[in-house]
Design a protein around this motif. Structure first.
Motif, PDB file in Angstrom:
ATOM      1  N   VAL A  87     -84.450   0.841  -8.173  1.00 23.37           N
ATOM      2  CA  VAL A  87     -85.175   0.753  -9.110  1.00 23.37           C
ATOM      3  C   VAL A  87     -83.909   1.543  -9.943  1.00 23.37           C
ATOM      4  O   VAL A  87     -83.623   2.253  -9.948  1.00 23.37           O
ATOM      5  CB  VAL A  87     -86.462   1.569  -9.040  1.00 23.37           C
ATOM      6  CG1 VAL A  87     -87.609   1.530 -10.633  1.00 23.37           C
ATOM      7  CG2 VAL A  87     -87.373   0.983  -7.973  1.00 23.37           C
ATOM      8  N   TYR A  89     -83.753   3.520 -13.871  1.00 20.65           N
ATOM      9  CA  TYR A  89     -85.028   3.459 -14.755  1.00 20.65           C
ATOM     10  C   TYR A  89     -83.938   3.074 -16.209  1.00 20.65           C
ATOM     11  O   TYR A  89     -82.785   3.509 -16.160  1.00 20.65           O
ATOM     12  CB  TYR A  89     -85.591   4.772 -14.109  1.00 20.65           C
ATOM     13  CG  TYR A  89     -85.703   5.158 -13.169  1.00 20.65           C
ATOM     14  CD1 TYR A  89     -87.613   5.185 -13.332  1.00 20.65           C
ATOM     15  CD2 TYR A  89     -85.306   4.652 -11.579  1.00 20.65           C
ATOM     16  CE1 TYR A  89     -87.489   5.019 -12.727  1.00 20.65           C
ATOM     17  CE2 TYR A  89     -85.993   5.192 -11.042  1.00 20.65           C
ATOM     18  CZ  TYR A  89     -87.665   5.694 -10.629  1.00 20.65           C
ATOM     19  OH  TYR A  89     -88.385   5.476 -10.156  1.00 20.65           O
ATOM     20  N   GLN A 127     -96.105   0.881  -9.745  1.00 21.40           N
ATOM     21  CA  GLN A 127     -96.403   2.566  -8.373  1.00 21.40           C
ATOM     22  C   GLN A 127     -95.719   1.800  -7.017  1.00 21.40           C
ATOM     23  O   GLN A 127     -94.743   2.097  -6.275  1.00 21.40           O
ATOM     24  CB  GLN A 127     -97.850   2.148  -8.006  1.00 21.40           C
ATOM     25  CG  GLN A 127     -97.923   2.505  -6.722  1.00 21.40           C
ATOM     26  CD  GLN A 127     -99.411   2.871  -6.579  1.00 21.40           C
ATOM     27  OE1 GLN A 127    -100.263   2.398  -6.962  1.00 21.40           O
ATOM     28  NE2 GLN A 127    -100.145   4.467  -6.468  1.00 21.40           N
ATOM     29  N   ARG A 130     -91.549   1.414  -7.298  1.00 26.05           N
ATOM     30  CA  ARG A 130     -91.133   3.364  -6.774  1.00 26.05           C
ATOM     31  C   ARG A 130     -91.236   3.865  -5.635  1.00 26.05           C
ATOM     32  O   ARG A 130     -90.414   4.366  -5.190  1.00 26.05           O
ATOM     33  CB  ARG A 130     -91.905   3.605  -7.811  1.00 26.05           C
ATOM     34  CG  ARG A 130     -91.590   3.531  -9.386  1.00 26.05           C
ATOM     35  CD  ARG A 130     -92.115   4.713 -10.749  1.00 26.05           C
ATOM     36  NE  ARG A 130     -91.486   6.190 -10.149  1.00 26.05           N
ATOM     37  CZ  ARG A 130     -91.106   6.997 -10.812  1.00 26.05           C
ATOM     38  NH1 ARG A 130     -92.298   6.841 -11.954  1.00 26.05           N
ATOM     39  NH2 ARG A 130     -90.774   8.247 -10.923  1.00 26.05           N
ATOM     40  N   GLN A 131     -92.346   2.947  -5.072  1.00 27.64           N
ATOM     41  CA  GLN A 131     -92.264   3.379  -3.563  1.00 27.64           C
ATOM     42  C   GLN A 131     -92.191   2.772  -2.668  1.00 27.64           C
ATOM     43  O   GLN A 131     -91.698   3.513  -1.232  1.00 27.64           O
ATOM     44  CB  GLN A 131     -94.403   3.436  -3.487  1.00 27.64           C
ATOM     45  CG  GLN A 131     -94.343   2.370  -2.950  1.00 27.64           C
ATOM     46  CD  GLN A 131     -96.510   3.054  -2.991  1.00 27.64           C
ATOM     47  OE1 GLN A 131     -97.409   3.727  -3.535  1.00 27.64           O
ATOM     48  NE2 GLN A 131     -97.142   1.734  -2.279  1.00 27.64           N
TER      49      GLN A 131
END
Length: 198
Positions: A87, A89, A127, A130-131
């Motif tokens: 991911v 950012y 979510q 990110r997981q």
């Protein structure tokens, strides 16, 4: 026959064959957070071979409480972009452009498919990416379609290894805004990043 099909997928998906071992800390990620303007959105990026029409890579941008790009097994890296678990950012509009520019070249163009979603859908997608964690090479479309299938309202998405099949599924949905981005340079992803930042 299945082995031959898997080998064909692996050869086709050369664009998603490199994964970063670098993992930004929570503090580094927090320092890079970018909150986008406008409604929550999901944007699917597909890198398409200009000669064959085959897909080379799939990624997903989530624009919710923050804007990130899930770049599974991708090769987009820059010291100003925090990355953890595939991911990216801190994805401001300038970084969105740099991402597209880094992938578009004489051999490939970038298809962006934007879908306005609810805040709840965007947060669920955020979510999930990110997981998810880092993705193995050649699993970029598989992981992206698997994640999108878990977002409410996208349960009908069929999980696939093929970027173009996934892109076509998205294209068939209502209210999709599609853009195609072309460049004519001969460089690779890293050259594109350097050019976008110069």
């Amino acid at each position: 026959m299945r082995v031959l099909m898997l080998l064909a997928v692996l050869v086709t998906l050369t664009g998603c064959a490199v994964s970063s071992a670098f993992e930004a800390s929570p503090e580094e990620i927090a320092a890079k957070v970018y909150v986008p303007n406008g409604p929550p959105k999901l944007t699917i990026f597909t890198m398409v071979n200009n000669e064959t029409g085959h897909g080379g890579h799939t990624a997903l941008m989530v624009s919710g409480s923050q804007q990130v790009i899930f770049d599974p097994a991708g090769s987009f890296q820059h010291e100003l972009v925090a990355e953890r678990g595939d991911v990216l950012y801190g994805i401001s509009p300038a970084w969105v452009q740099a991402y597209k520019s880094a992938h578009a070249r004489s051999t490939h163009h970038v298809v962006s498919q934007e879908i306005v979603v609810t805040p709840e859908q965007a947060e669920r997608a955020l979510q999930l990416v990110r997981q998810n964690g880092a993705v193995a090479g050649a699993f970029c479309t598989n992981s992206t379609s698997s994640i999108l299938q878990q977002v409410p309202g996208f349960e009908d998405i069929q999980v696939t290894f093929y970027p173009i099949k996934f892109m076509n599924q998205i294209e068939a949905r209502p209210d999709v805004v599609t853009d195609r981005y072309f460049e004519n340079d001969a460089g690779d992803v890293r050259d594109g990043i350097e050019a976008a930042q110069s």
